[in-house]
Design a protein around this motif. Structure first.
Motif, short mmCIF file in Angstrom:
data_model
loop_
_atom_site.label_atom_id
_atom_site.label_comp_id
_atom_site.label_asym_id
_atom_site.label_seq_id
_atom_site.Cartn_x
_atom_site.Cartn_y
_atom_site.Cartn_z
N GLN A 13 0.72 -1.42 -0.33
CA GLN A 13 0.47 -0.01 -0.14
C GLN A 13 1.07 1.03 -0.50
N GLY A 14 0.42 2.07 -0.41
CA GLY A 14 1.46 3.68 -0.21
C GLY A 14 2.21 3.28 -1.55
N THR A 15 1.86 2.73 -2.32
CA THR A 15 3.14 2.65 -3.92
C THR A 15 2.97 3.80 -5.03
N THR A 16 1.93 4.29 -4.60
CA THR A 16 1.77 4.91 -5.40
C THR A 16 1.00 6.66 -4.79
N LEU A 17 2.41 7.91 -5.89
CA LEU A 17 2.33 9.09 -5.68
C LEU A 17 0.75 9.71 -5.16
N ARG A 18 0.41 10.29 -4.41
CA ARG A 18 -0.78 10.09 -3.64
C ARG A 18 -1.91 10.40 -4.70
N ASP A 19 -2.08 11.12 -5.26
CA ASP A 19 -4.04 10.86 -6.22
C ASP A 19 -3.51 10.26 -7.87
N THR A 20 -2.46 10.11 -7.73
CA THR A 20 -1.54 10.21 -9.20
C THR A 20 -1.77 8.54 -10.09
N GLY A 21 -1.38 7.71 -8.70
CA GLY A 21 -1.40 6.62 -9.22
C GLY A 21 -0.49 5.98 -9.99
N LEU A 22 0.67 7.31 -10.23
CA LEU A 22 1.70 6.76 -10.38
C LEU A 22 2.39 6.16 -9.84
N PRO A 23 3.34 5.33 -9.97
CA PRO A 23 4.17 4.81 -9.11
C PRO A 23 4.84 5.21 -8.38
N VAL A 24 5.50 4.19 -7.01
CA VAL A 24 6.79 5.35 -5.99
C VAL A 24 7.48 4.66 -5.59
N VAL A 25 9.19 4.70 -5.79
CA VAL A 25 9.67 3.53 -4.83
C VAL A 25 10.50 4.59 -3.24
N ILE A 26 10.32 4.35 -2.30
CA ILE A 26 11.46 4.30 -0.84
C ILE A 26 12.48 4.61 -1.15
N ILE A 27 12.80 5.47 -0.95
CA ILE A 27 15.08 5.33 -0.52
C ILE A 27 15.41 5.48 0.77
N THR A 28 15.97 4.83 1.34
CA THR A 28 16.29 5.16 2.62
C THR A 28 18.29 5.96 2.59
N ASN A 29 18.21 7.22 3.00
CA ASN A 29 19.52 7.34 3.02
C ASN A 29 20.04 7.87 3.55
N ARG A 30 20.97 8.30 4.35
CA ARG A 30 21.94 8.84 5.60
C ARG A 30 22.22 10.55 5.68
N GLY A 31 21.54 11.06 6.38
CA GLY A 31 21.97 12.60 6.42
C GLY A 31 23.17 13.09 6.60
N VAL A 32 23.21 14.40 5.31
CA VAL A 32 24.29 14.48 5.57
C VAL A 32 24.94 15.39 7.09
N ARG A 33 24.21 16.81 7.16
CA ARG A 33 24.40 16.13 8.39
C ARG A 33 24.11 15.82 9.64
N SER A 34 22.72 15.33 9.62
CA SER A 34 22.81 14.31 11.12
C SER A 34 23.29 13.37 11.14
N GLY A 35 22.96 12.73 10.44
CA GLY A 35 23.97 11.05 9.85
C GLY A 35 22.66 10.04 9.93
N LYS A 36 21.19 10.46 10.60
CA LYS A 36 20.15 9.72 11.03
C LYS A 36 19.56 9.33 10.05
N LEU A 37 19.22 8.68 9.63
CA LEU A 37 18.53 7.70 8.83
C LEU A 37 16.80 8.53 8.36
N ARG A 38 17.58 8.79 6.64
CA ARG A 38 16.41 9.85 5.99
C ARG A 38 15.18 8.85 4.88
N LYS A 39 14.04 9.07 4.97
CA LYS A 39 13.35 8.10 4.02
C LYS A 39 12.53 9.34 2.62
N ALA A 40 12.84 9.17 2.24
CA ALA A 40 11.60 9.53 0.47
C ALA A 40 11.49 8.84 -0.62
N PRO A 41 10.09 9.23 -0.57
CA PRO A 41 9.37 8.62 -1.86
C PRO A 41 9.47 9.22 -3.19
N VAL A 42 9.80 8.17 -4.28
CA VAL A 42 10.62 9.28 -5.46
C VAL A 42 10.15 8.31 -6.36
#
Length: 149
Positions: A29-58
Motif C-alpha cells: 500500500q502507499g505505492t503510488t504518488l498521492r492521487d496520481t496513481g503513478l508508482p513510487v519507490v522508497i529510498i532510505t539514505n543517510r542525512g549529511v548533517r545529522s547522520g540519521k536515516l531519512r526516507k523519501a518516496p520518489v
C-alpha cells in the motif's frame, strides 16, 4: 544499508504518512504518488548533517534493474535535501513494493543523464514542466545494485 541508526521522519506530513503506509504494509500500500496513481519507490539514505536515516518516496523510474532518482523538488530553485545526502553518502536502500535492495547512487551527466531524463519524463511527464520552471538543471541519480561496477 542494514543498520540500526536512528530514523528521522520527514518534516512533511504527506512524506511521513506515505513512508509509514508503504513500509507498514510491506510495500503493498502507499505505492503510488498521492492521487496520481503513478508508482513510487522508497529510498532510505543517510542525512549529511545529522547522520540519521531519512526516507523519501520518489517516482519509480526503472530500467534493467537500475533506477533513477530525479532531484526535481517540483521545479523549486533549490535541490531537495536528499540530493546532498546522496552526494555525501551514496549507499542507499531502495524499496520497490515488497522488494528491498541495497544500492549505490551516482549523479549522471551528459548523454547518460539525457537518456535517464527521457526515461524519467516518460514515467512522470510533469518532470518536463518542473525543468521549465527552474533555472537549475535538475539532477538525476542512477541507483545501481551495491556490489556491481
Amino acid at each position: 544499508m542494514a543498520d540500526d541508526s536512528e530514523y528521522a521522519p520527514s518534516t512533511q506530513a504527506w512524506v511521513r504518512d506515505q513512508v509509514e503506509l508503504y513500509e507498514s504494509s510491506g510495500g503493498t500500500q502507499g505505492t503510488t504518488l498521492r492521487d496520481t496513481g503513478l508508482p513510487v519507490v522508497i529510498i532510505t539514505n543517510r542525512g549529511v548533517r545529522s547522520g540519521k536515516l531519512r526516507k523519501a518516496p520518489v517516482m519509480r523510474v526503472e530500467h534493467e534493474g537500475r533506477y533513477a532518482a530525479v532531484a526535481s523538488q517540483g521545479g523549486a530553485p533549490t535541490h531537495p535535501r536528499w540530493y546532498y545526502n546522496f552526494r555525501a553518502h551514496p549507499r542507499v536502500q531502495l524499496q520497490d513494493g515488497p522488494h528491498k535492495q541495497d544500492m549505490v547512487a551516482r549523479e549522471v551527466t551528459g548523454a547518460e543523464r539525457e537518456k535517464w531524463w527521457q526515461r524519467a519524463v516518460a514515467a512522470y511527464p510533469p518532470y518536463a514542466d518542473y525543468q521549465r520552471k527552474t533555472a537549475r538543471q535538475i539532477p538525476v541519480f542512477v541507483l545501481e545494485p551495491a556490489g556491481q561496477d
